[in-house]
Design an enzyme around this catalytic site. Structure first.
Site, short mmCIF file in Angstrom:
data_model
loop_
_atom_site.label_atom_id
_atom_site.label_comp_id
_atom_site.label_asym_id
_atom_site.label_seq_id
_atom_site.Cartn_x
_atom_site.Cartn_y
_atom_site.Cartn_z
N ASP A 1 47.30 38.99 -0.70
CA ASP A 1 47.62 39.71 0.57
C ASP A 1 47.42 41.10 0.34
O ASP A 1 47.07 41.84 1.26
CB ASP A 1 48.87 39.25 0.84
CG ASP A 1 48.98 37.74 1.87
OD1 ASP A 1 47.76 37.43 2.23
OD2 ASP A 1 49.98 36.97 1.79
N CYS A 2 48.04 41.79 -0.68
CA CYS A 2 47.98 43.04 -0.92
C CYS A 2 46.40 43.37 -1.28
O CYS A 2 45.91 44.38 -0.73
CB CYS A 2 48.67 43.32 -2.42
SG CYS A 2 50.26 43.43 -2.16
N PRO A 37 49.53 34.16 -3.77
CA PRO A 37 49.62 34.47 -2.71
C PRO A 37 49.93 36.13 -2.41
O PRO A 37 49.27 36.71 -1.39
CB PRO A 37 50.77 33.60 -2.06
CG PRO A 37 50.92 32.71 -2.99
CD PRO A 37 50.51 32.98 -4.14
N LYS A 38 50.85 36.60 -3.07
CA LYS A 38 51.23 38.07 -2.95
C LYS A 38 50.08 38.85 -3.54
O LYS A 38 49.97 39.96 -2.63
CB LYS A 38 52.34 38.27 -3.78
CG LYS A 38 52.72 39.64 -3.94
CD LYS A 38 53.07 40.63 -2.76
CE LYS A 38 53.56 42.03 -3.41
NZ LYS A 38 52.61 42.64 -4.19
N ALA A 39 49.51 38.66 -4.28
CA ALA A 39 48.31 39.62 -4.68
C ALA A 39 47.28 39.51 -3.89
O ALA A 39 46.77 40.69 -3.52
CB ALA A 39 48.18 39.48 -6.23
#
Length: 273
Positions: free
Chosen positions: A203-204, A199-201
């Site tokens: 979104d970045c 999720p984090k990667a």
DNA sequence: GACCAGGAAGAGT
DNA sequence: ACTCTTCATGGT
């Protein structure tokens, strides 16, 4: 048109720019070395034309409108003031993808070293002002040495992620166009199919390379900031679950609006720690 | 040494 | 769909 080159390149969104003692920023973008500095309202640069600089630094974006949109409370207001002129760069997607696979559970200096090492090992050398720089390598260049070829880059447990993602993108010529054309949530699911992209990667990558400004990446810093200033009731003692991640990013989207990704970056850049 | 950093995968429920 | 463990590296 507010713009701060220093805020933009030093905030942690990009990993391949360096500030020289003489006050010039040097970076490799696609196949060229770019040298740039800012003196008040004017930019001086070499290695790229004006159109490219405008495009790369998003100088065509109406930042005043964006700021007006996200400036929803005193806390974000302070962050915006402190990082005045920060803009999200339009990063080359492939390099951005690998960069954020390499970023997990690491600090920024370590990430920078990894990206530099991948470029040095597999990229094409470019001479500029007597120094050697390297392009970021194509997927096939990274994968051609096999999984073991990456060992020298010291990626740790991320090594097989980089290798496997390089192998899959190698055969997907249309992946960039596809992600550009998809709406945020669909593009996110698509990206998360790749090995090493959670999720984090995702979104970045969507925010920094695909201009999906409704992305709201939640890393350990943003989690802390959001809990302390916006979601005090949220108990995050035991790490960040998938559900907590969604709670925070959806709050960000609702509270800051369609440009919440910009808000995230101002909060991140203004962090204390 | 312990703890942290722009987290994610895999196994087991 | 949720929780738990493990993952390799470098800085403080």
């Amino acid at each position: 048109m507010p713009f701060s080159l220093d805020q933009t390149l030093a905030c942690g969104q990009v990993f391949r720019w360096d500030l020289s003692a003489a006050g010039w920023w040097y970076g490799v973008v696609n196949d060229k070395v770019i040298k740039i500095r800012q003196d008040g309202p004017t930019l001086a640069f070499e290695g790229a034309d004006t159109a490219f600089i405008r495009q790369y630094f998003s100088l065509d974006l109406d930042i005043t409108k964006v700021i007006k949109n996200i400036d929803q409370d005193p806390f974000i207001h302070t962050a915006i003031k402190r990082c005045s002129g920060l803009r999200l760069v339009r990063q080359p997607p492939w390099e951005c993808l690998i960069s954020y696979i390499c970023s997990t559970n690491s600090n920024i200096p370590t990430i920078r070293r990894r990206i530099a090492s991948i470029a040095e090992q597999f990229g094409k050398a470019i001479e500029f002002e007597g120094k050697t720089y390297h392009t970021f390598p194509e997927p096939a260049s990274i994968s051609c040495g096999g999984d073991d070829g990456l060992t020298i880059c010291k990626l740790g447990y991320r090594q097989p992620y980089v290798f496997r993602t390089s192998c899959s993108i190698e055969n997907e010529k249309q992946w960039e166009e596809t992600l550009f054309s998809l709406p945020y949530e669909d593009a996110r699911k698509e990206l998360m199919q790749l090995h090493g992209v959670g999720p984090k990667a995702a979104d970045c990558i969507l925010l920094f390379a695909f201009q999906k400004y409704e992305a709201f990446p939640v890393d350990v810093w943003i989690r802390r900031i959001m809990q302390q200033n916006y979601l005090p009731a949220l108990d995050l003692a035991a790490g960040l679950t998938n559900r907590d991640y969604d709670t925070i990013r959806r709050f960000g989207r609702e509270h800051f609006g369609e440009y919440c990704g910009y808000a995230q970056e101002y909060l991140f850049a203004a962090r204390e720690g």
